[in-house]
Design an enzyme around this catalytic site. Structure first.
Site, PDB file in Angstrom:
ATOM      1  N   CYS A   1      83.502  15.617  90.141  1.00 20.77           N
ATOM      2  CA  CYS A   1      84.803  13.907  89.546  1.00 20.77           C
ATOM      3  C   CYS A   1      85.752  14.996  88.410  1.00 20.77           C
ATOM      4  O   CYS A   1      86.713  14.012  88.398  1.00 20.77           O
ATOM      5  CB  CYS A   1      83.723  13.635  89.470  1.00 20.77           C
ATOM      6  SG  CYS A   1      82.729  13.118  86.872  1.00 20.77           S
TER       7      CYS A   1
ATOM      8  N   ASP B   1      66.333  28.589  75.545  1.00 21.05           N
ATOM      9  CA  ASP B   1      66.434  29.184  76.846  1.00 21.05           C
ATOM     10  C   ASP B   1      65.537  29.150  78.181  1.00 21.05           C
ATOM     11  O   ASP B   1      65.610  30.026  79.179  1.00 21.05           O
ATOM     12  CB  ASP B   1      65.882  30.463  76.194  1.00 21.05           C
ATOM     13  CG  ASP B   1      64.906  30.777  75.310  1.00 21.05           C
ATOM     14  OD1 ASP B   1      63.940  30.748  75.836  1.00 21.05           O
ATOM     15  OD2 ASP B   1      64.969  31.626  74.943  1.00 21.05           O
TER      16      ASP B   1
ATOM     17  N   HIS C   1      65.368  20.814  71.304  1.00 25.13           N
ATOM     18  CA  HIS C   1      66.704  21.256  71.789  1.00 25.13           C
ATOM     19  C   HIS C   1      67.377  20.608  73.296  1.00 25.13           C
ATOM     20  O   HIS C   1      69.002  21.029  73.639  1.00 25.13           O
ATOM     21  CB  HIS C   1      67.196  21.929  70.693  1.00 25.13           C
ATOM     22  CG  HIS C   1      67.221  21.821  68.813  1.00 25.13           C
ATOM     23  ND1 HIS C   1      67.173  22.550  68.504  1.00 25.13           N
ATOM     24  CD2 HIS C   1      66.859  20.926  68.562  1.00 25.13           C
ATOM     25  CE1 HIS C   1      66.232  22.176  67.334  1.00 25.13           C
ATOM     26  NE2 HIS C   1      66.802  20.957  67.858  1.00 25.13           N
TER      27      HIS C   1
ATOM     28  N   SER D   1      62.638  30.452  61.579  1.00 25.50           N
ATOM     29  CA  SER D   1      62.688  29.953  59.975  1.00 25.50           C
ATOM     30  C   SER D   1      62.033  28.448  59.132  1.00 25.50           C
ATOM     31  O   SER D   1      62.217  29.001  57.827  1.00 25.50           O
ATOM     32  CB  SER D   1      63.999  30.735  59.305  1.00 25.50           C
ATOM     33  OG  SER D   1      65.136  29.210  59.972  1.00 25.50           O
TER      34      SER D   1
ATOM     35  N   GLN E   1      62.108  25.165  70.154  1.00 29.28           N
ATOM     36  CA  GLN E   1      63.474  24.600  69.515  1.00 29.28           C
ATOM     37  C   GLN E   1      64.479  25.331  70.351  1.00 29.28           C
ATOM     38  O   GLN E   1      65.708  24.905  69.861  1.00 29.28           O
ATOM     39  CB  GLN E   1      63.950  25.246  67.860  1.00 29.28           C
ATOM     40  CG  GLN E   1      62.684  24.202  66.596  1.00 29.28           C
ATOM     41  CD  GLN E   1      62.577  24.506  65.706  1.00 29.28           C
ATOM     42  OE1 GLN E   1      63.333  25.027  64.496  1.00 29.28           O
ATOM     43  NE2 GLN E   1      61.925  26.202  65.672  1.00 29.28           N
TER      44      GLN E   1
ATOM     45  N   CYS F   1      77.366  16.268  83.151  1.00 29.03           N
ATOM     46  CA  CYS F   1      79.135  15.913  83.179  1.00 29.03           C
ATOM     47  C   CYS F   1      79.736  15.049  82.477  1.00 29.03           C
ATOM     48  O   CYS F   1      78.593  13.903  81.918  1.00 29.03           O
ATOM     49  CB  CYS F   1      79.317  15.566  84.129  1.00 29.03           C
ATOM     50  SG  CYS F   1      81.271  14.531  84.844  1.00 29.03           S
TER      51      CYS F   1
ATOM     52  N   PRO G   1      58.641  37.853  61.419  1.00 29.15           N
ATOM     53  CA  PRO G   1      58.766  39.662  60.295  1.00 29.15           C
ATOM     54  C   PRO G   1      59.221  39.580  59.189  1.00 29.15           C
ATOM     55  O   PRO G   1      59.407  40.148  58.025  1.00 29.15           O
ATOM     56  CB  PRO G   1      59.445  40.986  61.317  1.00 29.15           C
ATOM     57  CG  PRO G   1      60.771  39.667  62.353  1.00 29.15           C
ATOM     58  CD  PRO G   1      59.678  38.615  62.202  1.00 29.15           C
TER      59      PRO G   1
HETATM   60  P1  NAD Z   1      66.402  31.020  63.032  1.00 28.36           P
HETATM   61  O1  NAD Z   1      67.360  31.294  63.751  1.00 28.36           O
HETATM   62  O2  NAD Z   1      66.883  29.634  62.121  1.00 28.36           O
HETATM   63  O3  NAD Z   1      65.480  31.573  62.674  1.00 28.36           O
HETATM   64  C1  NAD Z   1      64.423  32.843  63.391  1.00 28.36           C
HETATM   65  C2  NAD Z   1      63.576  33.100  62.764  1.00 28.36           C
HETATM   66  O4  NAD Z   1      62.980  33.875  63.988  1.00 28.36           O
HETATM   67  C3  NAD Z   1      63.866  33.851  61.834  1.00 28.36           C
HETATM   68  O5  NAD Z   1      63.217  33.103  60.272  1.00 28.36           O
HETATM   69  C4  NAD Z   1      63.438  35.195  62.085  1.00 28.36           C
HETATM   70  O6  NAD Z   1      63.133  36.428  61.069  1.00 28.36           O
HETATM   71  C5  NAD Z   1      63.073  34.730  63.064  1.00 28.36           C
HETATM   72  N1  NAD Z   1      62.466  36.409  63.829  1.00 28.36           N
HETATM   73  C6  NAD Z   1      63.556  37.125  63.939  1.00 28.36           C
HETATM   74  N2  NAD Z   1      63.396  38.334  64.777  1.00 28.36           N
HETATM   75  C7  NAD Z   1      62.466  38.009  65.106  1.00 28.36           C
HETATM   76  C8  NAD Z   1      60.856  38.827  66.224  1.00 28.36           C
HETATM   77  N3  NAD Z   1      61.687  39.571  67.132  1.00 28.36           N
HETATM   78  N4  NAD Z   1      60.012  38.141  66.154  1.00 28.36           N
HETATM   79  C9  NAD Z   1      59.623  36.641  66.087  1.00 28.36           C
HETATM   80  N5  NAD Z   1      60.056  36.164  64.702  1.00 28.36           N
HETATM   81  C10 NAD Z   1      61.545  36.340  65.172  1.00 28.36           C
HETATM   82  O7  NAD Z   1      65.796  29.712  64.214  1.00 28.36           O
HETATM   83  P2  NAD Z   1      65.472  28.608  64.355  1.00 28.36           P
HETATM   84  O8  NAD Z   1      65.034  27.951  63.225  1.00 28.36           O
HETATM   85  O9  NAD Z   1      64.733  28.213  65.418  1.00 28.36           O
HETATM   86  O10 NAD Z   1      66.201  27.774  64.556  1.00 28.36           O
HETATM   87  C11 NAD Z   1      67.657  27.295  64.629  1.00 28.36           C
HETATM   88  C12 NAD Z   1      68.289  26.820  66.218  1.00 28.36           C
HETATM   89  O11 NAD Z   1      68.849  27.786  67.109  1.00 28.36           O
HETATM   90  C13 NAD Z   1      67.032  26.260  66.826  1.00 28.36           C
HETATM   91  O12 NAD Z   1      66.858  25.179  66.954  1.00 28.36           O
HETATM   92  C14 NAD Z   1      67.181  26.775  68.424  1.00 28.36           C
HETATM   93  O13 NAD Z   1      67.824  25.444  69.156  1.00 28.36           O
HETATM   94  C15 NAD Z   1      69.034  26.966  68.046  1.00 28.36           C
HETATM   95  N6  NAD Z   1      68.812  28.838  69.406  1.00 28.36           N
HETATM   96  C16 NAD Z   1      67.862  28.651  70.418  1.00 28.36           C
HETATM   97  C17 NAD Z   1      67.901  29.666  70.379  1.00 28.36           C
HETATM   98  C18 NAD Z   1      67.267  30.009  71.895  1.00 28.36           C
HETATM   99  O14 NAD Z   1      67.264  29.396  72.727  1.00 28.36           O
HETATM  100  N7  NAD Z   1      66.650  31.211  71.898  1.00 28.36           N
HETATM  101  C19 NAD Z   1      68.815  31.209  70.547  1.00 28.36           C
HETATM  102  C20 NAD Z   1      69.041  31.027  68.823  1.00 28.36           C
HETATM  103  C21 NAD Z   1      69.277  29.506  68.731  1.00 28.36           C
HETATM  104 ZN    ZN Z   2      81.228  14.074  86.786  1.00 32.67          ZN
END
Ligand code: NAD
Ligand code: ZN
Length: 248
Positions: A151, A105, A120, A190, A102, A128, A215
């Site tokens: 543009c 990055d 995502h 989560s 999801q 653009c 965790p």
């Molecule tokens: P979330 O933010 O809902 O949940 C994060 C989960 O990670 C939680 O359950 C938490 O307990 C757990 N967590 C925290 N620290 C951790 C660690 N060190 N090791 C393992 N687990 C850990 O994230 P989600 O469920 O992925 O959904 C949120 C949306 O936000 C995603 O769809 C994504 O598109 C977007 N998002 C992306 C990034 C990224 O690209 N790195 C960052 C933030 C949000």
């Molecule tokens: Zn353009």
């Protein structure tokens, strides 16, 4: 926890059909905060106000200033941690076939995984609004907000905002992978955001074992997860991969 890691490694070492589902938690140790949970971005800002496509279209400068600018700063600097590296190693060993993430990055690809479904989209590119030309995010100057294409059109991240559809081919491929895998690793999600939350359920339905690394407890813990390893993704994956390497 050591015992659980050993058990999980034993199952992984025997399998050639493993799929990983990852969320924001897998990148926390790379310095990218999650949205939900402790220290999450949603504690500071309202997602509907800043991450919804309607908000972006209404006021792109506001969304660039509050959300995208900060993300660009963080993502530009982030590097894979031991969790991304561990998943890349499992692919190298012929155990892991696919990562469904999801995250936006790009750290799984940077670590070396070759088949990554990004539900995502990817923050590495900006598109653009007028001519659809794509530009790499790190090349964009933030002197003018919102940043513009050559543009003159406004740039938006090539990610899926709230209110936008996940591409159908991603859903179909990941559902197929879920049905076909023997083991699903669910790391740092989560498990409350659909449709990603459904993927481990689909895997379980067709007989896969579910290994969850987080965790904190999630809705999957105690219901469909066979193992829940409570710990940080990088630390746990490093330990699991070392065990797998001993067993092979
Ligand atoms: P979330 O933010 O809902 O949940 C994060 C989960 O990670 C939680 O359950 C938490 O307990 C757990 N967590 C925290 N620290 C951790 C660690 N060190 N090791 C393992 N687990 C850990 O994230 P989600 O469920 O992925 O959904 C949120 C949306 O936000 C995603 O769809 C994504 O598109 C977007 N998002 C992306 C990034 C990224 O690209 N790195 C960052 C933030 C949000
Ligand atoms: Zn353009």
């Amino acid at each position: 926890m050591d015992n659980l890691i050993k058990k999980a490694a034993k199952e992984l070492a025997k399998s050639k059909r493993v799929v990983a589902l990852t969320g924001a938690g897998v990148s926390v140790e790379s310095g990218i905060p999650p949205f939900r949970g402790k220290g999450g971005l949603w504690e500071k800002i309202d997602p509907m106000e800043f991450a919804h496509i309607d908000s972006f279209m209404r006021d792109p400068a506001k969304v660039w200033n509050i959300l995208i600018r900060e993300m660009k700063d963080i993502v530009d600097r982030a590097r894979p941690n031991d969790a991304h590296k561990g998943l890349a190693r499992l692919e190298e060993l012929g155990i892991l076939n696919m990562v469904i993430t999801q995250n936006v990055d790009g750290l799984h690809q940077m670590a070396g995984n070759t088949d990554v479904i990004e539900f995502h989209g990817n923050f590495a590119w900006q598109k653009c609004l007028d001519c659809s030309k794509k530009t790499e995010t790190f090349k964009i100057s933030l002197d003018e907000i919102p940043p513009k294409c050559a543009c003159g059109g406004i740039l938006r991240p090539d990610c899926v905002f709230f209110g936008e559809m996940i591409p159908a081919e991603h859903l179909l491929r990941s559902r197929k992978a879920a049905y076909e895998c023997e083991i699903m690793l669910v790391i740092g999600t989560s498990a409350v955001v659909q449709p990603a939350a459904y993927i481990p359920v689909a895997a379980k339905e067709s007989g896969a074992r579910i290994i969850e690394i987080n965790p904190e407890s999630t809705p999957l813990t105690g219901s469909i997860s066979d193992y829940i390893i409570k710990g940080n993704a990088g630390e746990v994956m490093k330990a699991i991969v070392s065990e797998v390497e001993i067993l092979l």
